[in-house]
Scaffold this motif. Structure first.
Motif, PDB file in Angstrom:
ATOM      1  N   ARG A 230       0.829  -1.212   0.000  1.00  0.00           N
ATOM      2  CA  ARG A 230       0.000   0.000   0.000  1.00  0.00           C
ATOM      3  C   ARG A 230       0.861   1.260   0.000  1.00  0.00           C
ATOM      4  NH1 ARG A 230      -3.639   3.398   3.492  1.00  0.00           N
ATOM      5  NH2 ARG A 230      -5.457   3.755   2.157  1.00  0.00           N
ATOM      6  N   GLY A 231       1.999   1.204   0.680  1.00  0.00           N
ATOM      7  CA  GLY A 231       2.874   2.364   0.737  1.00  0.00           C
ATOM      8  C   GLY A 231       3.438   2.765  -0.609  1.00  0.00           C
ATOM      9  N   GLN A 232       3.535   1.827  -1.558  1.00  0.00           N
ATOM     10  CA  GLN A 232       3.996   2.154  -2.905  1.00  0.00           C
ATOM     11  C   GLN A 232       2.966   2.954  -3.691  1.00  0.00           C
ATOM     12  OE1 GLN A 232       5.592  -1.247  -5.167  1.00  0.00           O
ATOM     13  NE2 GLN A 232       5.520  -2.411  -3.256  1.00  0.00           N
ATOM     14  N   ILE A 233       1.697   2.839  -3.298  1.00  0.00           N
ATOM     15  CA  ILE A 233       0.582   3.396  -4.065  1.00  0.00           C
ATOM     16  C   ILE A 233      -0.046   4.593  -3.370  1.00  0.00           C
ATOM     17  CG2 ILE A 233      -1.667   2.833  -5.101  1.00  0.00           C
ATOM     18  CD1 ILE A 233      -0.747  -0.147  -4.908  1.00  0.00           C
ATOM     19  N   MET A 234      -0.109   4.536  -2.037  1.00  0.00           N
ATOM     20  CA  MET A 234      -0.845   5.510  -1.245  1.00  0.00           C
ATOM     21  C   MET A 234       0.094   6.200  -0.258  1.00  0.00           C
ATOM     22  SD  MET A 234      -3.948   4.957  -2.373  1.00  0.00           S
ATOM     23  CE  MET A 234      -5.003   5.724  -1.156  1.00  0.00           C
ATOM     24  N   PRO A 235       0.578   7.410  -0.562  1.00  0.00           N
ATOM     25  CA  PRO A 235       1.469   8.113   0.366  1.00  0.00           C
ATOM     26  C   PRO A 235       0.868   8.330   1.748  1.00  0.00           C
ATOM     27  CG  PRO A 235       1.557   9.143  -1.793  1.00  0.00           C
ATOM     28  CD  PRO A 235       0.453   8.126  -1.854  1.00  0.00           C
ATOM     29  N   VAL A 236      -0.465   8.402   1.826  1.00  0.00           N
ATOM     30  CA  VAL A 236      -1.120   8.614   3.113  1.00  0.00           C
ATOM     31  C   VAL A 236      -0.836   7.468   4.076  1.00  0.00           C
ATOM     32  CG1 VAL A 236      -3.304   7.463   2.516  1.00  0.00           C
ATOM     33  CG2 VAL A 236      -3.326   9.376   4.127  1.00  0.00           C
ATOM     34  N   ASN A 237      -0.453   6.316   3.544  1.00  0.00           N
ATOM     35  CA  ASN A 237      -0.188   5.158   4.391  1.00  0.00           C
ATOM     36  C   ASN A 237       0.990   5.383   5.336  1.00  0.00           C
ATOM     37  OD1 ASN A 237      -1.100   2.178   4.629  1.00  0.00           O
ATOM     38  ND2 ASN A 237       1.128   2.038   4.612  1.00  0.00           N
ATOM     39  N   LYS A 238       1.873   6.312   4.973  1.00  0.00           N
ATOM     40  CA  LYS A 238       3.006   6.622   5.857  1.00  0.00           C
ATOM     41  C   LYS A 238       2.528   7.249   7.158  1.00  0.00           C
ATOM     42  CE  LYS A 238       7.483   9.006   5.932  1.00  0.00           C
ATOM     43  NZ  LYS A 238       8.450   9.838   5.144  1.00  0.00           N
ATOM     44  N   LYS A 239       1.508   8.111   7.073  1.00  0.00           N
ATOM     45  CA  LYS A 239       0.984   8.779   8.266  1.00  0.00           C
ATOM     46  C   LYS A 239       0.023   7.888   9.025  1.00  0.00           C
ATOM     47  CE  LYS A 239      -0.869  13.207   9.823  1.00  0.00           C
ATOM     48  NZ  LYS A 239      -1.262  14.588   9.404  1.00  0.00           N
ATOM     49  N   TRP A 240      -0.834   7.190   8.288  1.00  0.00           N
ATOM     50  CA  TRP A 240      -1.816   6.300   8.921  1.00  0.00           C
ATOM     51  C   TRP A 240      -1.699   4.925   8.286  1.00  0.00           C
ATOM     52  CZ3 TRP A 240      -4.200  11.249   7.508  1.00  0.00           C
ATOM     53  CH2 TRP A 240      -4.320  12.108   8.602  1.00  0.00           C
ATOM     54  N   PRO A 241      -0.807   4.076   8.810  1.00  0.00           N
ATOM     55  CA  PRO A 241      -0.590   2.756   8.214  1.00  0.00           C
ATOM     56  C   PRO A 241      -1.803   1.850   8.376  1.00  0.00           C
ATOM     57  CG  PRO A 241       0.678   3.017  10.244  1.00  0.00           C
ATOM     58  CD  PRO A 241       0.097   4.337   9.944  1.00  0.00           C
ATOM     59  N   VAL A 242      -1.689   0.680   7.779  1.00  0.00           N
ATOM     60  CA  VAL A 242      -2.822  -0.234   7.675  1.00  0.00           C
ATOM     61  C   VAL A 242      -3.439  -0.543   9.033  1.00  0.00           C
ATOM     62  CG1 VAL A 242      -3.452  -2.601   7.087  1.00  0.00           C
ATOM     63  CG2 VAL A 242      -2.077  -1.247   5.479  1.00  0.00           C
ATOM     64  N   ALA A 243      -2.622  -0.801  10.055  1.00  0.00           N
ATOM     65  CA  ALA A 243      -3.171  -1.158  11.373  1.00  0.00           C
ATOM     66  C   ALA A 243      -4.021  -0.023  11.947  1.00  0.00           C
ATOM     67  CB  ALA A 243      -2.036  -1.513  12.337  1.00  0.00           C
ATOM     68  N   GLU A 244      -3.553   1.224  11.838  1.00  0.00           N
ATOM     69  CA  GLU A 244      -4.320   2.360  12.351  1.00  0.00           C
ATOM     70  C   GLU A 244      -5.593   2.566  11.545  1.00  0.00           C
ATOM     71  OE1 GLU A 244      -2.303   6.019  13.214  1.00  0.00           O
ATOM     72  OE2 GLU A 244      -0.398   4.978  13.548  1.00  0.00           O
ATOM     73  N   LEU A 245      -5.491   2.391  10.229  1.00  0.00           N
ATOM     74  CA  LEU A 245      -6.671   2.531   9.380  1.00  0.00           C
ATOM     75  C   LEU A 245      -7.743   1.517   9.766  1.00  0.00           C
ATOM     76  CD1 LEU A 245      -8.229   3.590   6.934  1.00  0.00           C
ATOM     77  CD2 LEU A 245      -6.854   2.056   5.494  1.00  0.00           C
ATOM     78  N   PHE A 246      -7.356   0.272   9.944  1.00  0.00           N
ATOM     79  CA  PHE A 246      -8.359  -0.748  10.247  1.00  0.00           C
ATOM     80  C   PHE A 246      -8.909  -0.602  11.664  1.00  0.00           C
ATOM     81  CE2 PHE A 246      -6.965  -2.491   6.296  1.00  0.00           C
ATOM     82  CZ  PHE A 246      -8.085  -3.145   5.815  1.00  0.00           C
ATOM     83  N   GLU A 247      -8.141  -0.023  12.565  1.00  0.00           N
ATOM     84  CA  GLU A 247      -8.688   0.283  13.892  1.00  0.00           C
ATOM     85  C   GLU A 247      -9.802   1.326  13.777  1.00  0.00           C
ATOM     86  OE1 GLU A 247      -9.422   2.566  17.390  1.00  0.00           O
ATOM     87  OE2 GLU A 247      -8.110   3.348  15.801  1.00  0.00           O
ATOM     88  N   ALA A 248      -9.598   2.335  12.915  1.00  0.00           N
ATOM     89  CA  ALA A 248     -10.637   3.348  12.691  1.00  0.00           C
ATOM     90  C   ALA A 248     -11.865   2.732  12.031  1.00  0.00           C
ATOM     91  CB  ALA A 248     -10.084   4.479  11.829  1.00  0.00           C
ATOM     92  N   LEU A 249     -11.654   1.768  11.152  1.00  0.00           N
ATOM     93  CA  LEU A 249     -12.782   1.121  10.490  1.00  0.00           C
ATOM     94  C   LEU A 249     -13.568   0.240  11.451  1.00  0.00           C
ATOM     95  CD1 LEU A 249     -11.210   0.242   7.020  1.00  0.00           C
ATOM     96  CD2 LEU A 249     -12.469   2.287   7.728  1.00  0.00           C
ATOM     97  N   GLU A 250     -12.882  -0.348  12.416  1.00  0.00           N
ATOM     98  CA  GLU A 250     -13.603  -1.081  13.471  1.00  0.00           C
ATOM     99  C   GLU A 250     -14.486  -0.119  14.268  1.00  0.00           C
ATOM    100  OE1 GLU A 250     -13.831  -4.196  14.036  1.00  0.00           O
ATOM    101  OE2 GLU A 250     -12.059  -5.220  13.243  1.00  0.00           O
ATOM    102  N   TYR A 251     -13.966   1.079  14.528  1.00  0.00           N
ATOM    103  CA  TYR A 251     -14.769   2.090  15.229  1.00  0.00           C
ATOM    104  C   TYR A 251     -15.983   2.482  14.386  1.00  0.00           C
ATOM    105  CZ  TYR A 251     -16.140   6.370  17.630  1.00  0.00           C
ATOM    106  OH  TYR A 251     -16.866   7.338  18.294  1.00  0.00           O
ATOM    107  N   TRP A 252     -15.764   2.640  13.084  1.00  0.00           N
ATOM    108  CA  TRP A 252     -16.883   2.947  12.193  1.00  0.00           C
ATOM    109  C   TRP A 252     -17.970   1.881  12.318  1.00  0.00           C
ATOM    110  CZ3 TRP A 252     -18.157   6.789   8.621  1.00  0.00           C
ATOM    111  CH2 TRP A 252     -19.202   6.475   7.736  1.00  0.00           C
ATOM    112  N   ASN A 253     -17.571   0.629  12.274  1.00  0.00           N
ATOM    113  CA  ASN A 253     -18.546  -0.457  12.369  1.00  0.00           C
ATOM    114  C   ASN A 253     -19.313  -0.437  13.683  1.00  0.00           C
ATOM    115  OD1 ASN A 253     -18.271  -1.617   9.862  1.00  0.00           O
ATOM    116  ND2 ASN A 253     -16.803  -3.192  10.512  1.00  0.00           N
ATOM    117  N   SER A 254     -18.678   0.062  14.730  1.00  0.00           N
ATOM    118  CA  SER A 254     -19.374   0.128  16.024  1.00  0.00           C
ATOM    119  C   SER A 254     -20.422   1.236  16.061  1.00  0.00           C
ATOM    120  CB  SER A 254     -18.354   0.348  17.157  1.00  0.00           C
ATOM    121  OG  SER A 254     -17.855   1.682  17.153  1.00  0.00           O
TER     122      SER A 254
END
Length: 361
Positions: A230-254
């Protein structure tokens, strides 16, 4: 520069009428002419007194968008180009009957809406950010795209996807003001469940939007199942990597009842391996998310290529065999520069507003 009438909320319009000594019921008349009857000017509001029409003309521009061009394709997809008050351009894409787009019924019309002029996030597959970021769109410029598309097509827009030019969540305040106009009963009255906001993964804003009361849908521009890819394609991944993103998505689901969609553009030799498919399947199962697979749409100035269709289908099969709902979207409009920002980039380069972007890798 006068504010646009199409950016005024019912409350703001009522306040203005009161200050002008006009009766409150005029608000509903003005909104009806603007959003329901879809007239093209204040002068066309014929049941308003001439004095009120004069006041409106002195206080407001009618609209904030000037339609300059429509590009159509053989499959009837339409791309609209609009000029803004500062001479910059944005675009919207009207996509007809597409059963593969987020599982919607095949007789629906979806509009892809822009939220910014350019983009600051530099996703490697996208034309929107090739010339950098200029500014946010205001509420009238965002909601006005929907109104204009209905005027130009003569058809009701059933679904909106905020995945045109720009990163919607970096313009969240204006976006929410526009959504209030789009969903309000006095204005366009489109249900929030028919709105999908796509983001490259701005974690704080995802959480803020999760707390917003409307049941808006969320789509994530994922495009890689691991940080390395993902880091090769999405520069935003440097600031919010996959683990942080999916934690936010778990919050969304709640907080929400709507299923998340994971957008995944398949790029030849970059993110289309079956190993990535297997990891993506694990992510999607955990979130109970849908996956929307999109073979890469060629953009002039970028070196990416789309994988062969058999490889795309093999990637999809891995997801399906793991119990994940996965659609392969063979996109419409490939012949009309329908990738985000392409038509606008071409127009602004021709006019000398921006320099031709340097090819990036």
């Amino acid at each position: 520069m006068l504010p646009a009438l199409t950016g005024q909320s019912p409350d703001a319009l009522s306040t203005w009428l009161k200050e002008e000594g006009e009766p409150a019921f005029r608000s509903n008349q003005i909104l009806d002419w603007t959003w329901k009857k879809k007239v093209g000017s204040i002068d066309a509001m014929t049941n308003l007194p001439a004095t009120l029409r004069g006041k409106l003309s002195n206080a407001f521009r009618f609209d904030s968008l000037e339609h300059t061009h429509t590009q159509g394709s053989e499959d009837t997809t339409r791309k609209f180009l609009f000029r803004l008050h500062d001479g910059r351009y944005i675009e919207s894409v009207l996509i007809p009957a597409n059963p593969a787009l987020y599982g919607e019924k095949s007789d629906r019309r979806t509009l892809c809406v822009s939220s910014q002029v350019g983009c600051a996030y530099g996703c490697k597959f996208c034309a929107s950010g090739l010339a950098g970021f200029t500014r946010n769109l205001d509420a009238s410029e965002i909601a006005g795209q929907v109104l204009a598309a209905e005027q130009l097509s003569g058809q009701r827009v059933d679904n909106l996807v905020f995945m045109g030019m720009g990163e919607p969540l970096s313009n969240l305040d204006n976006l929410l003001d526009a959504i209030a106009l789009i969903t309000g009963p006095e204005t366009l009255h489109l249900g929030a469940r028919h709105l999908t906001i796509s983001t490259s993964g701005l974690v704080p804003q995802i959480k803020r939007l999760a707390d917003h009361p409307q049941q808006i849908r969320l789509a994530i521009s994922l495009h890689g199942a691991t940080d390395e890819v993902r880091g090769q394609i999405m520069p935003v991944n440097k600031k919010w990597p996959v683990a942080e993103l999916f934690e936010a998505l778990e919050y969304w689901n709640s907080r929400k009842n709507q299923k998340i969609t994971l957008e995944y553009i398949l790029i030849d030799g970059v993110n289309d391996s079956l190993e990535q498919a297997t990891i993506l399947a694990r992510h999607a199962r955990k979130l109970r998310a849908k996956v929307n697979l999109i073979p890469y749409n060629t953009v002039e100035g970028l070196d990416w290529k789309r994988p062969p269709i058999p490889r795309c289908r093999a990637f999809q099969d891995v997801l399906k065999n793991a119990g994940v709902s996965a659609t392969l979207r063979l996109e419409k409009g490939h012949d009309i520069d329908a990738a985000c920002g392409q038509l606008r980039l071409k127009q602004e380069t021709e006019e000398g507003i921006i320099k031709a972007p340097v090819k990036r890798k």
